[in-house]
Design an enzyme around this catalytic site. Sequence first.
Site, PDB file in Angstrom:
ATOM      1  N   ALA A  21       0.840  -1.215   0.000  1.00 53.41           N
ATOM      2  CA  ALA A  21       0.000   0.000   0.000  1.00 53.41           C
ATOM      3  C   ALA A  21       0.872   1.261   0.000  1.00 53.41           C
ATOM      4  CB  ALA A  21      -0.944  -0.005   1.197  1.00 53.41           C
ATOM      5  N   ARG A  52      18.137  -1.090  -9.959  1.00 52.96           N
ATOM      6  CA  ARG A  52      17.017  -1.944  -9.564  1.00 52.96           C
ATOM      7  C   ARG A  52      17.552  -3.257  -8.984  1.00 52.96           C
ATOM      8  NH1 ARG A  52      15.157   0.378 -14.497  1.00 52.96           N
ATOM      9  NH2 ARG A  52      13.328   1.693 -14.212  1.00 52.96           N
ATOM     10  N   HIS A 111      13.518  -4.495 -17.832  1.00 55.16           N
ATOM     11  CA  HIS A 111      13.184  -3.201 -17.227  1.00 55.16           C
ATOM     12  C   HIS A 111      14.465  -2.692 -16.577  1.00 55.16           C
ATOM     13  CE1 HIS A 111      10.735  -0.100 -15.499  1.00 55.16           C
ATOM     14  NE2 HIS A 111      10.825  -0.527 -14.261  1.00 55.16           N
TER      15      HIS A 111
HETATM   16  C1  2OP Z   1      10.135   2.794 -12.437  1.00 51.92           C
HETATM   17  O1  2OP Z   1      10.777   2.551 -13.455  1.00 51.92           O
HETATM   18  C2  2OP Z   1       9.691   2.012 -10.146  1.00 51.92           C
HETATM   19  O2  2OP Z   1      10.823   0.663 -11.738  1.00 51.92           O
HETATM   20  C3  2OP Z   1       9.862   1.631 -11.538  1.00 51.92           C
HETATM   21  O3  2OP Z   1       9.693   3.909 -12.165  1.00 51.92           O
END
Ligand code: 2OP
Length: 367
Positions: free
Chosen positions: A9, A86, A173
């Site tokens: 949350a 990350r 990502h």
């Molecule tokens: C972002 O790229 C939090 O990975 C996420 O903003």
Amino acid sequence: MTTVAVIGAGMVGSSTAMRIGEARLADRIAIVDVREGVAQAMALDITQALAAMGNDGRCVAGWNAVGGADVVVLTAGLPRSPGQSRSDLLATNGKIVVDCCREIRRRAPDSVVIVVTNPLDEMTALAQRALGFPATRVIGMAGTLDSARFRAAIAARLDVPASKVEALTLGSHGETMVPVPRLSTVNGRRLTELLSEAEIEQLAERTREGGAEIVRLLERGSAWWAPSAAIVDLVRSIVRDERRVLPVCAMCRGQFGVRNTYVGVPARLGAGGVVEIVDPGLTAAEVAGLRAAAEQIASRVADLDAVIGEDPAPPPPPEVAEGQLKVGVRDLVYESRIRVEARRALAREGALHRLDDVVAAALRRAR
Ligand code: 2OP
């Protein structure tokens, strides 16, 4: 009755829950946080906000409310701090993901799970192992966010409405993200006809760095408005069985030459999760980028056992349930290791084209 559960949350989780309510994608929204008071506060605030908007949606806090959820969005975990990548979050968030997956497996065994926790690709692979769900029911949200960032960067550079821009990113990502400018268009015209290679690369780099740019500016925490909007795009296609093709982190079983590894690819999403992985007609160079991303993800996933310190996986599910190759959950990690080692050896010999054959032979010997 449709239930969508959001685990975590924080800013991403609570804004996702609110957006799901606003978009009327669920009759009931469950929200969970390790800080129980925060989850309860968010549930009340969101329910009251929906009431203010004349919307009958309800948000309820706690793991009990997750029971029988159709879709679970897993956002729990620490966000990055400035200067952190990350992957610096691998160990801390890995443990959180495994703990949450134990609850999800028990309470929502038929759900489609969307992983958002970073490092996204590795956490998606870990969640699938910990859940023991078919890989078609466990996906990661990154491609819709990164593609939106690419689209916004192109729109700003060319001063056109974002709605007139189509943009696609695949891969990870992270630093091995693969923006695909060749398939990006502005008012129907190819981006590659409008900007030089160098200008496009600048936009691609800004996209790869899009999350970090916000982390630096915020000094504490990471983005939430764009991530939550990008999550809702996936939730909508699943709960409404729209079967749209969206870029997501999905398990490849040979597509693009990637075997048993999660990586960002275009996938058709419907009620049961991934209906199919779609090839948008990538060039050899784009496929090579995708495979490099997949190999990096696979090698980090292979390191997760040491990070987690225990085997989070339940007994391997029969792969026939997915209509896929007969490969057990443990093999996913095992194959990643073989692949990484074989890749190193073959690269030294300049024989990388033999990688798939060598890995397949090693797996045959091992079984
Ligand atoms: C972002 O790229 C939090 O990975 C996420 O903003």
